[in-house]
Design a protein around this motif. Structure first.
Motif, PDB file in Angstrom:
ATOM      1  N   LEU A   1      25.831   0.206  18.169  1.00  0.00           N
ATOM      2  CA  LEU A   1      27.217   0.325  17.697  1.00  0.00           C
ATOM      3  C   LEU A   1      28.072  -0.871  18.068  1.00  0.00           C
ATOM      4  CD1 LEU A   1      28.363   4.032  18.194  1.00  0.00           C
ATOM      5  CD2 LEU A   1      27.806   2.837  16.081  1.00  0.00           C
ATOM      6  N   GLN A   2      27.737  -1.547  19.151  1.00  0.00           N
ATOM      7  CA  GLN A   2      28.541  -2.683  19.588  1.00  0.00           C
ATOM      8  C   GLN A   2      27.835  -4.010  19.298  1.00  0.00           C
ATOM      9  OE1 GLN A   2      31.565  -2.242  20.596  1.00  0.00           O
ATOM     10  NE2 GLN A   2      31.574  -0.058  21.015  1.00  0.00           N
ATOM     11  N   SER A   3      26.656  -4.203  19.876  1.00  0.00           N
ATOM     12  CA  SER A   3      26.006  -5.516  19.791  1.00  0.00           C
ATOM     13  C   SER A   3      25.568  -5.863  18.376  1.00  0.00           C
ATOM     14  CB  SER A   3      24.809  -5.565  20.749  1.00  0.00           C
ATOM     15  OG  SER A   3      25.213  -5.324  22.078  1.00  0.00           O
ATOM     16  N   PHE A   4      24.774  -4.990  17.764  1.00  0.00           N
ATOM     17  CA  PHE A   4      24.283  -5.291  16.420  1.00  0.00           C
ATOM     18  C   PHE A   4      25.405  -5.274  15.389  1.00  0.00           C
ATOM     19  CE2 PHE A   4      20.152  -4.076  18.281  1.00  0.00           C
ATOM     20  CZ  PHE A   4      19.386  -5.149  17.848  1.00  0.00           C
ATOM     21  N   PHE A   5      26.258  -4.262  15.475  1.00  0.00           N
ATOM     22  CA  PHE A   5      27.335  -4.137  14.491  1.00  0.00           C
ATOM     23  C   PHE A   5      28.340  -5.283  14.617  1.00  0.00           C
ATOM     24  CE2 PHE A   5      31.682  -2.299  13.737  1.00  0.00           C
ATOM     25  CZ  PHE A   5      31.642  -2.459  12.353  1.00  0.00           C
ATOM     26  N   LEU A   6      28.929  -5.438  15.793  1.00  0.00           N
ATOM     27  CA  LEU A   6      29.938  -6.478  15.963  1.00  0.00           C
ATOM     28  C   LEU A   6      29.329  -7.877  15.873  1.00  0.00           C
ATOM     29  CD1 LEU A   6      32.145  -4.957  18.813  1.00  0.00           C
ATOM     30  CD2 LEU A   6      32.614  -5.041  16.369  1.00  0.00           C
TER      31      LEU A   6
ATOM     32  N   VAL B   1      32.884  -8.269   4.350  1.00  0.00           N
ATOM     33  CA  VAL B   1      32.176  -7.753   5.531  1.00  0.00           C
ATOM     34  C   VAL B   1      32.536  -6.287   5.751  1.00  0.00           C
ATOM     35  CG1 VAL B   1      31.930  -7.962   8.029  1.00  0.00           C
ATOM     36  CG2 VAL B   1      32.038 -10.017   6.620  1.00  0.00           C
ATOM     37  N   ALA B   2      33.826  -5.965   5.622  1.00  0.00           N
ATOM     38  CA  ALA B   2      34.257  -4.574   5.780  1.00  0.00           C
ATOM     39  C   ALA B   2      33.677  -3.696   4.685  1.00  0.00           C
ATOM     40  CB  ALA B   2      35.786  -4.498   5.759  1.00  0.00           C
ATOM     41  N   LEU B   3      33.568  -4.233   3.472  1.00  0.00           N
ATOM     42  CA  LEU B   3      33.031  -3.458   2.353  1.00  0.00           C
ATOM     43  C   LEU B   3      31.560  -3.108   2.566  1.00  0.00           C
ATOM     44  CD1 LEU B   3      33.503  -2.382  -0.594  1.00  0.00           C
ATOM     45  CD2 LEU B   3      32.587  -4.569  -1.374  1.00  0.00           C
ATOM     46  N   ILE B   4      30.764  -4.105   2.968  1.00  0.00           N
ATOM     47  CA  ILE B   4      29.323  -3.875   3.131  1.00  0.00           C
ATOM     48  C   ILE B   4      29.049  -2.952   4.311  1.00  0.00           C
ATOM     49  CG2 ILE B   4      27.112  -4.985   3.638  1.00  0.00           C
ATOM     50  CD1 ILE B   4      28.102  -7.422   2.095  1.00  0.00           C
ATOM     51  N   THR B   5      29.678  -3.208   5.448  1.00  0.00           N
ATOM     52  CA  THR B   5      29.457  -2.328   6.602  1.00  0.00           C
ATOM     53  C   THR B   5      30.085  -0.954   6.371  1.00  0.00           C
ATOM     54  OG1 THR B   5      31.426  -3.276   7.686  1.00  0.00           O
ATOM     55  CG2 THR B   5      29.279  -4.207   8.263  1.00  0.00           C
TER      56      THR B   5
ATOM     57  N   GLY C   1      23.031  -1.606  12.235  1.00  0.00           N
ATOM     58  CA  GLY C   1      23.399  -1.282  13.606  1.00  0.00           C
ATOM     59  C   GLY C   1      24.362  -0.117  13.683  1.00  0.00           C
ATOM     60  N   VAL C   2      25.435  -0.154  12.879  1.00  0.00           N
ATOM     61  CA  VAL C   2      26.426   0.920  12.945  1.00  0.00           C
ATOM     62  C   VAL C   2      25.853   2.228  12.408  1.00  0.00           C
ATOM     63  CG1 VAL C   2      27.483   0.490  10.674  1.00  0.00           C
ATOM     64  CG2 VAL C   2      28.863   1.452  12.537  1.00  0.00           C
ATOM     65  N   THR C   3      24.928   2.152  11.453  1.00  0.00           N
ATOM     66  CA  THR C   3      24.331   3.366  10.900  1.00  0.00           C
ATOM     67  C   THR C   3      23.384   4.019  11.901  1.00  0.00           C
ATOM     68  OG1 THR C   3      24.466   2.437   8.660  1.00  0.00           O
ATOM     69  CG2 THR C   3      22.995   4.315   8.991  1.00  0.00           C
TER      70      THR C   3
ATOM     71  N   VAL D   1      26.875   5.918   3.145  1.00  0.00           N
ATOM     72  CA  VAL D   1      25.863   5.909   2.083  1.00  0.00           C
ATOM     73  C   VAL D   1      24.478   5.732   2.672  1.00  0.00           C
ATOM     74  CG1 VAL D   1      25.053   4.654   0.049  1.00  0.00           C
ATOM     75  CG2 VAL D   1      27.502   5.051   0.361  1.00  0.00           C
ATOM     76  N   LEU D   2      24.330   4.741   3.560  1.00  0.00           N
ATOM     77  CA  LEU D   2      23.027   4.498   4.177  1.00  0.00           C
ATOM     78  C   LEU D   2      22.629   5.667   5.069  1.00  0.00           C
ATOM     79  CD1 LEU D   2      20.703   2.542   4.518  1.00  0.00           C
ATOM     80  CD2 LEU D   2      21.969   1.409   6.365  1.00  0.00           C
ATOM     81  N   THR D   3      23.595   6.283   5.725  1.00  0.00           N
ATOM     82  CA  THR D   3      23.307   7.456   6.557  1.00  0.00           C
ATOM     83  C   THR D   3      22.743   8.589   5.714  1.00  0.00           C
ATOM     84  OG1 THR D   3      25.041   6.899   8.150  1.00  0.00           O
ATOM     85  CG2 THR D   3      24.317   9.184   8.087  1.00  0.00           C
TER      86      THR D   3
END
Length: 290
Positions: free
Chosen positions: A79-84, A100-104, A165-167, A109-111
């Motif tokens: 949630l922090q390292s990979f995402f940010l 960047v905000a749109l894709i992340t 990462g965030v997913t 959807v990916l979840t």
């Protein structure tokens, strides 16, 4: 505080949280002008660690067990390292903050796709339609000739890492919820960010940080406005039973980010890009509402 004032505060909190989240992408674009993205995240993580440690100690927060510590460190890795790390590096390589905000922002959807595949759950046709529409919108935004920026392969790969990462981090956090106060858990997650970004910066970044008042203010906003205040708002929403509204409003983040980047940095928003964002928002609404 009267009941009407409290209800008004509860009503605006999700909107304020989403706004603060959107400014994180814009603040990243501003601050990476003065520092390498990984060293910047090392500084953000270090200051965030200090603040949440002080909060945890001040409120005598309960720290998790040894197993809980490991779980939080893993959550922080995703949630922090990979995402940010993925987001900041993509912005440093020239990808607009709104994109960047749109894709992340495709995380819901990916979840839905991962849950369907891994848990063999059958999704309703409406959700599959939302998934298809969401990806169609992103394709429209990124298709050649429809945008005003150069699509750098490294930046695109980096933002995909951020999305994964965030997913994965959100899915793991949902399954690994346990003991420990949120102040203590968040401190541990920022420990992962600080250590990982510090090592990557030390090994791969050669540029030095250009300290100035502008950079200090931008870093302070990333730490206080996004890392700390946004989390405090989330805690308030959890206690008020309003946390689920964030998911509903979250599809506005790319639109807010694009508007903020246009106002502050003059990032161009072409009609196809705007149309693609609108299409993606429609797809996210179908997925999230379902």
């Amino acid at each position: 505080m009267t009941s009407s004032q409290k209800n008004w505060l509860i009503a605006i909190t999700p909107w304020l949280f989403v706004f603060l989240w959107s400014t994180g992408f814009v603040a990243a674009k501003f601050t990476v002008q003065f520092s390498g993205p990984f060293h910047l995240l090392f500084l953000r993580g270090a200051f965030s660690c200090l603040i949440f440690l002080l909060l945890a100690l001040a409120f005598r927060s309960h720290f998790p067990s040894r197993a809980g510590i490991v779980r939080n460190l893993i959550v922080g890795l995703f949630l922090q390292s990979f995402f940010l790390g993925g987001c900041f590096y993509a912005i440093r390589r020239g990808m607009p903050a709104g994109i960047v905000a749109l894709i992340t922002g495709l995380q819901p959807v990916l979840t839905a796709i991962l849950v369907s595949v891994l848990q063999r759950q059958h999704l309703r046709p409406r959700k599959w339609s939302g998934i298809a529409v969401g990806f169609a919108g992103v394709y429209l935004v990124l298709s050649p000739g429809q945008h005003s920026f150069s699509l750098n392969p490294a930046a695109f790969g980096s933002v995909i890492i951020g999305l994964l990462g965030v997913t994965i981090g959100a899915l793991y956090q949902r399954r690994a919820q346990g003991e420990g106060h949120i102040f203590a858990n968040t401190f541990l997650q920022y420990v992962t960010l600080t250590v990982s970004m510090g090592l990557i910066s030390l090994l791969f970044e050669s540029t030095s940080t250009q300290w100035s008042l502008s950079f200090a203010l931008g870093l302070a906003w990333l730490v206080i406005g996004v890392s700390v205040l946004a989390v405090m708002l989330l805690i308030f929403m959890i206690r008020s039973g309003e946390a689920t509204k964030v998911a509903t409003y979250f599809y506005l983040v790319p639109v807010l980010t694009a508007a903020e980047a246009w106002l502050l940095f003059g990032e161009a928003i072409t009609l196809p890009m705007l149309t693609g964002m609108a299409v993606t928002v429609v797809g996210l609404v179908f997925v999230i509402r379902e």
